[in-house]
Scaffold this motif. Structure first.
Motif, mmCIF file in Angstrom:
data_model
loop_
_atom_site.group_PDB
_atom_site.id
_atom_site.type_symbol
_atom_site.label_atom_id
_atom_site.label_comp_id
_atom_site.label_asym_id
_atom_site.label_seq_id
_atom_site.Cartn_x
_atom_site.Cartn_y
_atom_site.Cartn_z
ATOM 1 N N THR A 11 0.821 -1.208 0.000
ATOM 2 C CA THR A 11 0.000 0.000 0.000
ATOM 3 C C THR A 11 0.856 1.261 0.000
ATOM 4 O O THR A 11 0.421 2.293 -0.469
ATOM 5 N N THR A 12 2.095 1.190 0.522
ATOM 6 C CA THR A 12 2.944 2.366 0.498
ATOM 7 C C THR A 12 3.627 2.537 -0.857
ATOM 8 O O THR A 12 4.006 3.628 -1.216
ATOM 9 N N ALA A 13 3.807 1.455 -1.590
ATOM 10 C CA ALA A 13 4.458 1.524 -2.897
ATOM 11 C C ALA A 13 3.399 1.786 -3.952
ATOM 12 O O ALA A 13 2.823 0.868 -4.507
ATOM 13 N N VAL A 14 3.122 3.054 -4.177
ATOM 14 C CA VAL A 14 2.074 3.416 -5.121
ATOM 15 C C VAL A 14 2.686 3.871 -6.429
ATOM 16 O O VAL A 14 3.788 4.397 -6.463
ATOM 17 N N GLY A 15 1.931 3.659 -7.474
ATOM 18 C CA GLY A 15 2.382 4.104 -8.778
ATOM 19 C C GLY A 15 2.479 5.616 -8.832
ATOM 20 O O GLY A 15 1.886 6.325 -8.029
ATOM 21 N N GLY A 16 3.245 6.090 -9.778
ATOM 22 C CA GLY A 16 3.408 7.522 -9.954
ATOM 23 C C GLY A 16 4.693 7.807 -10.700
ATOM 24 O O GLY A 16 5.297 6.915 -11.290
ATOM 25 N N LYS A 17 5.094 9.053 -10.660
ATOM 26 C CA LYS A 17 6.315 9.458 -11.366
ATOM 27 C C LYS A 17 7.508 9.371 -10.414
ATOM 28 O O LYS A 17 7.445 9.823 -9.275
ATOM 29 N N TYR A 18 8.582 8.782 -10.926
ATOM 30 C CA TYR A 18 9.804 8.596 -10.161
ATOM 31 C C TYR A 18 10.999 9.110 -10.956
ATOM 32 O O TYR A 18 11.108 8.835 -12.158
ATOM 33 N N ASP A 111 0.950 1.084 -10.537
ATOM 34 C CA ASP A 111 0.830 0.183 -9.379
ATOM 35 C C ASP A 111 1.142 -1.268 -9.757
ATOM 36 O O ASP A 111 1.821 -1.970 -9.017
ATOM 37 N N SER A 112 0.645 -1.680 -10.908
ATOM 38 C CA SER A 112 0.815 -3.077 -11.333
ATOM 39 C C SER A 112 2.274 -3.425 -11.634
ATOM 40 O O SER A 112 2.624 -4.599 -11.707
ATOM 41 N N GLN A 113 3.139 -2.417 -11.796
ATOM 42 C CA GLN A 113 4.553 -2.651 -12.079
ATOM 43 C C GLN A 113 5.409 -2.642 -10.814
ATOM 44 O O GLN A 113 6.618 -2.759 -10.896
ATOM 45 N N ILE A 114 4.781 -2.480 -9.647
ATOM 46 C CA ILE A 114 5.524 -2.370 -8.393
ATOM 47 C C ILE A 114 5.227 -3.574 -7.503
ATOM 48 O O ILE A 114 4.072 -3.856 -7.208
ATOM 49 N N ASP A 115 6.283 -4.266 -7.119
ATOM 50 C CA ASP A 115 6.181 -5.374 -6.174
ATOM 51 C C ASP A 115 6.771 -4.930 -4.846
ATOM 52 O O ASP A 115 7.647 -4.054 -4.815
ATOM 53 N N PRO A 116 6.325 -5.545 -3.735
ATOM 54 C CA PRO A 116 6.952 -5.229 -2.449
ATOM 55 C C PRO A 116 8.400 -5.705 -2.445
ATOM 56 O O PRO A 116 8.769 -6.593 -3.237
ATOM 57 N N PRO A 117 9.236 -5.151 -1.571
ATOM 58 C CA PRO A 117 10.624 -5.620 -1.490
ATOM 59 C C PRO A 117 10.656 -7.094 -1.127
ATOM 60 O O PRO A 117 9.804 -7.547 -0.357
ATOM 61 N N PRO A 118 11.608 -7.837 -1.659
ATOM 62 C CA PRO A 118 11.681 -9.261 -1.316
ATOM 63 C C PRO A 118 12.085 -9.436 0.142
ATOM 64 O O PRO A 118 12.835 -8.621 0.679
ATOM 65 N N PHE A 128 13.479 1.212 4.130
ATOM 66 C CA PHE A 128 13.570 2.387 3.269
ATOM 67 C C PHE A 128 13.248 2.076 1.801
ATOM 68 O O PHE A 128 13.257 2.970 0.967
ATOM 69 N N VAL A 129 12.958 0.818 1.496
ATOM 70 C CA VAL A 129 12.590 0.426 0.130
ATOM 71 C C VAL A 129 11.066 0.394 0.033
ATOM 72 O O VAL A 129 10.412 -0.375 0.726
ATOM 73 N N MET A 130 10.504 1.266 -0.824
ATOM 74 C CA MET A 130 9.047 1.310 -1.006
ATOM 75 C C MET A 130 8.570 0.131 -1.831
ATOM 76 O O MET A 130 7.485 -0.382 -1.624
ATOM 77 N N GLY A 131 9.385 -0.258 -2.799
ATOM 78 C CA GLY A 131 8.997 -1.353 -3.663
ATOM 79 C C GLY A 131 10.014 -1.544 -4.766
ATOM 80 O O GLY A 131 11.015 -0.822 -4.862
ATOM 81 N N MET A 132 9.729 -2.531 -5.598
ATOM 82 C CA MET A 132 10.597 -2.863 -6.723
ATOM 83 C C MET A 132 9.822 -2.579 -8.006
ATOM 84 O O MET A 132 8.816 -3.242 -8.285
ATOM 85 N N GLY A 133 10.262 -1.568 -8.743
ATOM 86 C CA GLY A 133 9.587 -1.204 -9.989
ATOM 87 C C GLY A 133 10.093 -2.064 -11.131
ATOM 88 O O GLY A 133 11.299 -2.116 -11.387
ATOM 89 N N LYS A 134 9.178 -2.735 -11.801
ATOM 90 C CA LYS A 134 9.543 -3.601 -12.928
ATOM 91 C C LYS A 134 9.265 -2.838 -14.228
ATOM 92 O O LYS A 134 8.118 -2.606 -14.584
#
Length: 168
Positions: A11-18, A111-118, A128-134
């Motif tokens: 829920t913290t790793a939301v799609g958007g501009k990076y 959102d669909s391109q972001i997975d939680p950190p392993p 400190f890792v919001m997610g893994m952008g694929k």
């Protein structure tokens, strides 16, 4: 319990501009809304008794801001600064400069391109890792820059250093 932790990360790793950048051979991203500007490497005034990753401060249009070398903060080998090296000025409650090897591009990550950190085990801090952008065949490590920098801790270090410096 594991599902709850994954759900919270998700829920913290939301799609958007990076804004994406590289350190060594890894690619990272920070929310573009946290980025104030990108400047070339410039003279940095060293501050005494700071951790090695705090390179010092710069004067940016009359405002003194601390500068962190993100390679050193992450425990990577230091590298010589080049014409590609940049300072990314981010807002984490106060302005902080972050030295990166190269700035790449601004990506719109869904959102669909972001997975939680392993899960890497309890001994590895990935808070400190919001997610893994694929992105195509690449993975971008999306950082929660507030947690990376610990702005309150950084401000306290600089304030302590200023208090310890006698005025003439």
């Amino acid at each position: 319990m594991q599902a709850t932790a994954e759900k919270t990360s998700r829920t913290t790793a939301v799609g958007g501009k990076y804004l994406t950048f590289s350190l060594a051979s890894e690619e990272y991203g920070v929310e573009i809304l946290k980025v104030r500007e990108i400047i070339g490497i410039m003279d940095i005034t060293a501050m005494p008794q700071m951790p090695a990753y705090v390179k010092g401060v710069i004067n940016l249009r009359g405002k003194v801001i601390p500068v962190i070398d993100l390679r050193l903060k992450f425990g990577m080998e230091p590298a010589e600064y080049t014409d590609q090296t940049c300072i990314v000025v981010v807002d984490v409650g106060s302005l902080v400069g972050v030295i990166v090897d190269t700035v790449q591009e601004v990506l719109d990550i869904q959102d669909s391109q972001i997975d939680p950190p392993p899960p890497l085990g309890a001994s590895v801090d990935t808070s400190f890792v919001m997610g893994m952008g694929k992105i195509k065949d690449d993975v971008k490590i999306l950082l929660d820059i507030d947690k990376v920098l610990g702005a309150a801790e950084l401000a306290a270090m600089i304030e302590d250093s200023n208090a310890a410096t006698p005025t003439l």
